[in-house]
Design a protein around this motif. Structure first.
Motif: not given
Length: 229
Positions: A173-179, A54-56, A132-136, A89-94
């Protein structure tokens, strides 16, 4: 859809009726599960992947599109099976992506089996935080039930009512990275089974459409996306 065609739809009361909505201007990718049906429900949801993927595809798309962000739907059963790898993988890819983990407490697509393993929402938030998820953010129809387990949630996790879903998605959706947005609401079919077995409270309050005042506008059906309505 031509006359005579019959396509699958969410069950009456299904949490996906609300959880698969995305804010105006956003789009989502589908995954494996009942929520895949959002693809044909005019919900800005396209494509799908294998479990754990998912999301790859967004990792490859992101550098070549004007879209800055994407939502990816991910079921709780898939998450426990291999979906955490997709988040990783989304966290790693930024990339800028929000995973909507649809925690409906059952593998509904194949008959309502319990999800393998014992991970609940609090443990899930701690695992995602460690990745390493930015926000939950946890979105639920019963925020009060988290009062007793707030100490088990990862640091910084907030619990919001499902009525705030659109606002929460706009924030993420305004936060950079993976949430991650964890949408916690039990599968409607499982609710019916549990209520019949006496293992879940049967609500005393019901919603009734008064035929004497109904104008037949169809807005209730549009808003609820419910087969029964």
């Amino acid at each position: 859809v031509t006359t005579g065609d019959s396509i699958p739809w969410f069950c009456s009361g299904c949490p996906h009726n609300m959880s698969t909505r995305v804010p105006e201007g956003s789009r989502a990718m589908a995954g494996i599960g009942c929520h895949y049906m959002a693809v044909w429900m005019d919900r800005s949801t396209v494509t799908f992947s294998q479990m754990g993927g998912e999301g790859v595809s967004w990792v490859g798309q992101a550098p070549f599109t004007s879209d800055k962000h994407l939502f990816a739907n991910l079921g709780d059963g898939t998450y426990y099976h291999s979906g955490l790898l997709a988040v990783r993988q989304s966290v790693a890819a930024g990339v800028n992506i929000t995973y909507k983990i649809l925690f409906n407490d059952a593998v509904a697509m194949t008959g309502g089996q319990p999800v393998d393993g014992t991970m609940r929402v609090p443990e899930m938030t701690r695992e995602l935080d460690a990745e390493g998820v930015k926000r939950i953010v946890v979105v639920t129809d019963e925020p009060d039930k988290y009062d007793a387990v707030k100490g088990r949630l990862a640091s910084g996790v907030t619990v919001r009512h499902r009525d705030e879903l659109d606002a929460v998605q706009r924030e993420l959706r305004e936060i950079a990275g993976c949430t991650v947005l964890i949408y916690d609401q039990t599968c409607a079919t499982e609710k019916r089974r549990r209520r019949k077995r006496g293992t879940m409270e049967d609500p005393a309050k019901r919603v009734v459409i008064n035929e004497l005042v109904c104008e037949g506008c169809g807005d209730c059906s549009e808003q609820s996306n419910c087969l029964s309505v």
